[in-house]
Design a protein around this motif. Structure first.
Motif, mmCIF file in Angstrom:
data_model
loop_
_atom_site.group_PDB
_atom_site.id
_atom_site.type_symbol
_atom_site.label_atom_id
_atom_site.label_comp_id
_atom_site.label_asym_id
_atom_site.label_seq_id
_atom_site.Cartn_x
_atom_site.Cartn_y
_atom_site.Cartn_z
ATOM 1 N N MET A 1 0.842 -1.175 0.000
ATOM 2 C CA MET A 1 0.000 0.000 0.000
ATOM 3 C C MET A 1 0.886 1.237 0.000
ATOM 4 S SD MET A 1 -2.701 1.310 2.948
ATOM 5 C CE MET A 1 -2.102 0.102 4.049
ATOM 6 N N ALA A 2 0.557 2.189 -0.822
ATOM 7 C CA ALA A 2 1.314 3.436 -0.879
ATOM 8 C C ALA A 2 1.046 4.259 0.372
ATOM 9 C CB ALA A 2 0.910 4.225 -2.117
ATOM 10 N N GLN A 3 2.079 4.903 0.838
ATOM 11 C CA GLN A 3 1.963 5.726 2.028
ATOM 12 C C GLN A 3 1.410 7.095 1.638
ATOM 13 O OE1 GLN A 3 5.687 6.713 3.924
ATOM 14 N NE2 GLN A 3 4.774 6.355 5.904
ATOM 15 N N THR A 4 0.490 7.619 2.438
ATOM 16 C CA THR A 4 -0.053 8.950 2.176
ATOM 17 C C THR A 4 0.931 10.006 2.641
ATOM 18 O OG1 THR A 4 -1.111 9.126 4.341
ATOM 19 C CG2 THR A 4 -2.402 8.072 2.567
ATOM 20 N N ALA A 5 0.724 11.224 2.169
ATOM 21 C CA ALA A 5 1.592 12.331 2.597
ATOM 22 C C ALA A 5 1.494 12.537 4.104
ATOM 23 C CB ALA A 5 1.217 13.603 1.847
ATOM 24 N N ALA A 6 0.284 12.439 4.652
ATOM 25 C CA ALA A 6 0.120 12.604 6.099
ATOM 26 C C ALA A 6 0.793 11.454 6.855
ATOM 27 C CB ALA A 6 -1.366 12.686 6.463
ATOM 28 N N GLY A 7 0.648 10.258 6.355
ATOM 29 C CA GLY A 7 1.299 9.109 6.987
ATOM 30 C C GLY A 7 2.809 9.242 6.970
ATOM 31 N N HIS A 8 3.335 9.706 5.847
ATOM 32 C CA HIS A 8 4.778 9.923 5.740
ATOM 33 C C HIS A 8 5.225 11.023 6.707
ATOM 34 C CE1 HIS A 8 8.753 10.078 3.979
ATOM 35 N NE2 HIS A 8 8.617 11.392 3.866
ATOM 36 N N ALA A 9 4.441 12.076 6.804
ATOM 37 C CA ALA A 9 4.780 13.182 7.705
ATOM 38 C C ALA A 9 4.822 12.702 9.154
ATOM 39 C CB ALA A 9 3.780 14.327 7.537
ATOM 40 N N VAL A 10 3.842 11.900 9.548
ATOM 41 C CA VAL A 10 3.829 11.361 10.912
ATOM 42 C C VAL A 10 5.048 10.480 11.137
ATOM 43 C CG1 VAL A 10 2.620 9.800 12.504
ATOM 44 C CG2 VAL A 10 1.337 11.543 11.244
ATOM 45 N N HIS A 11 5.364 9.645 10.169
ATOM 46 C CA HIS A 11 6.527 8.764 10.289
ATOM 47 C C HIS A 11 7.809 9.593 10.487
ATOM 48 C CE1 HIS A 11 8.995 5.211 9.705
ATOM 49 N NE2 HIS A 11 9.710 5.897 8.824
ATOM 50 N N GLN A 12 7.979 10.623 9.670
ATOM 51 C CA GLN A 12 9.161 11.480 9.785
ATOM 52 C C GLN A 12 9.182 12.208 11.131
ATOM 53 O OE1 GLN A 12 10.746 9.831 7.077
ATOM 54 N NE2 GLN A 12 11.883 11.689 7.450
ATOM 55 N N LEU A 13 8.015 12.640 11.590
ATOM 56 C CA LEU A 13 7.923 13.309 12.889
ATOM 57 C C LEU A 13 8.349 12.367 14.008
ATOM 58 C CD1 LEU A 13 7.137 15.720 14.658
ATOM 59 C CD2 LEU A 13 4.765 14.883 14.574
ATOM 60 N N LEU A 14 7.880 11.134 13.959
ATOM 61 C CA LEU A 14 8.254 10.166 14.993
ATOM 62 C C LEU A 14 9.756 9.875 14.966
ATOM 63 C CD1 LEU A 14 5.214 7.726 14.795
ATOM 64 C CD2 LEU A 14 5.615 9.590 16.431
ATOM 65 N N LEU A 15 10.323 9.798 13.779
ATOM 66 C CA LEU A 15 11.775 9.606 13.674
ATOM 67 C C LEU A 15 12.525 10.802 14.268
ATOM 68 C CD1 LEU A 15 12.173 8.066 10.099
ATOM 69 C CD2 LEU A 15 12.374 6.886 12.312
ATOM 70 N N SER A 16 12.015 12.000 14.044
ATOM 71 C CA SER A 16 12.693 13.182 14.575
ATOM 72 C C SER A 16 12.539 13.292 16.087
ATOM 73 C CB SER A 16 12.225 14.457 13.871
ATOM 74 O OG SER A 16 10.880 14.740 14.138
ATOM 75 N N VAL A 17 11.437 12.793 16.633
ATOM 76 C CA VAL A 17 11.282 12.729 18.090
ATOM 77 C C VAL A 17 12.363 11.824 18.667
ATOM 78 C CG1 VAL A 17 9.827 11.817 19.954
ATOM 79 C CG2 VAL A 17 8.815 13.275 18.187
ATOM 80 N N ARG A 18 12.505 10.659 18.075
ATOM 81 C CA ARG A 18 13.520 9.710 18.538
ATOM 82 C C ARG A 18 14.925 10.316 18.434
ATOM 83 N NH1 ARG A 18 13.633 3.932 15.943
ATOM 84 N NH2 ARG A 18 11.951 3.614 17.425
ATOM 85 N N ALA A 19 15.200 10.980 17.311
ATOM 86 C CA ALA A 19 16.519 11.580 17.108
ATOM 87 C C ALA A 19 16.786 12.695 18.119
ATOM 88 C CB ALA A 19 16.644 12.114 15.680
ATOM 89 N N LEU A 20 15.774 13.484 18.431
ATOM 90 C CA LEU A 20 15.943 14.561 19.400
ATOM 91 C C LEU A 20 16.213 13.996 20.794
ATOM 92 C CD1 LEU A 20 15.956 17.507 20.210
ATOM 93 C CD2 LEU A 20 13.460 17.422 20.314
ATOM 94 N N LEU A 21 15.457 12.998 21.181
ATOM 95 C CA LEU A 21 15.689 12.383 22.492
ATOM 96 C C LEU A 21 17.071 11.748 22.563
ATOM 97 C CD1 LEU A 21 12.175 10.816 23.148
ATOM 98 C CD2 LEU A 21 13.172 12.852 24.238
ATOM 99 N N ASP A 22 17.495 11.146 21.479
ATOM 100 C CA ASP A 22 18.828 10.547 21.433
ATOM 101 C C ASP A 22 19.904 11.632 21.502
ATOM 102 O OD1 ASP A 22 20.566 8.213 21.170
ATOM 103 O OD2 ASP A 22 21.063 9.053 19.206
ATOM 104 N N ALA A 23 19.703 12.728 20.804
ATOM 105 C CA ALA A 23 20.663 13.835 20.843
ATOM 106 C C ALA A 23 20.783 14.400 22.260
ATOM 107 C CB ALA A 23 20.247 14.939 19.867
ATOM 108 N N LEU A 24 19.672 14.514 22.925
ATOM 109 C CA LEU A 24 19.684 15.022 24.294
ATOM 110 C C LEU A 24 20.440 14.073 25.225
ATOM 111 C CD1 LEU A 24 18.625 17.513 25.709
ATOM 112 C CD2 LEU A 24 16.494 16.283 26.151
ATOM 113 N N ARG A 25 20.223 12.792 25.045
ATOM 114 C CA ARG A 25 20.951 11.800 25.850
ATOM 115 C C ARG A 25 22.443 11.890 25.570
ATOM 116 N NH1 ARG A 25 23.164 7.451 24.598
ATOM 117 N NH2 ARG A 25 22.078 7.193 22.632
ATOM 118 N N GLN A 26 22.799 11.962 24.289
ATOM 119 C CA GLN A 26 24.211 12.067 23.936
ATOM 120 C C GLN A 26 24.830 13.373 24.436
ATOM 121 O OE1 GLN A 26 25.580 10.732 20.063
ATOM 122 N NE2 GLN A 26 23.575 9.783 19.720
ATOM 123 N N TRP A 27 24.069 14.441 24.439
ATOM 124 C CA TRP A 27 24.549 15.707 25.000
ATOM 125 C C TRP A 27 24.911 15.512 26.471
ATOM 126 C CZ3 TRP A 27 22.362 18.360 29.080
ATOM 127 C CH2 TRP A 27 22.925 19.608 29.356
#
Length: 125
Positions: A1-27
């Motif tokens: 199934m093709a991913q919708t633009a909104a679905g892709h946006a949510v996926h990218q947002l969740l990845l950026s949440v994880r990356a931010l939390l990881d950056a904070l831990r590494q800081w």
């Protein structure tokens, strides 16, 4: 199934949440500097704005989540102004997590509306 633009946006947002939390831990472990955490926050903000735009295009109200980037920025600024230690992170991570939980709950609350608008979408990604 093709991913919708909104679905892709949510996926990218969740990845950026994880990356931010990881950056904070590494800081806190002195493996990243303040600029790198800031860059992760900017990436989160860009993905947040894209998600809001995609949901608005589907006429799904997101207004109650609009303060999340400001709440998060405030917590991050307070944290980064302190000593770069795991103890500092222990103090400031709960408000960051509270804000992230609010975001995730807000997205989960809209999943039903999203599925009504996009019947072919069975999941976010």
């Amino acid at each position: 199934m093709a991913q919708t633009a909104a679905g892709h946006a949510v996926h990218q947002l969740l990845l950026s949440v994880r990356a931010l939390l990881d950056a904070l831990r590494q800081w806190s472990e002195q493996r990243m500097d303040e600029t790198q955490v800031s860059d992760a926050y900017v990436n989160f903000g860009n993905n947040f704005n894209t998600t809001i735009t995609e949901f608005r295009a589907l006429r799904i109200d997101m207004d109650d989540l609009l303060k999340i980037p400001d709440e998060l920025r405030s917590s991050l600024e307070n944290c980064l102004a302190e000593d770069q230690t795991p103890r500092t992170l222990d103090v400031y991570l709960p408000p960051v997590n509270k804000t992230m939980k609010k975001l995730l709950q807000g997205l989960a609350d809209r999943q039903h509306m999203y599925r009504q608008v996009m019947p072919q979408a069975r999941r976010w990604s």
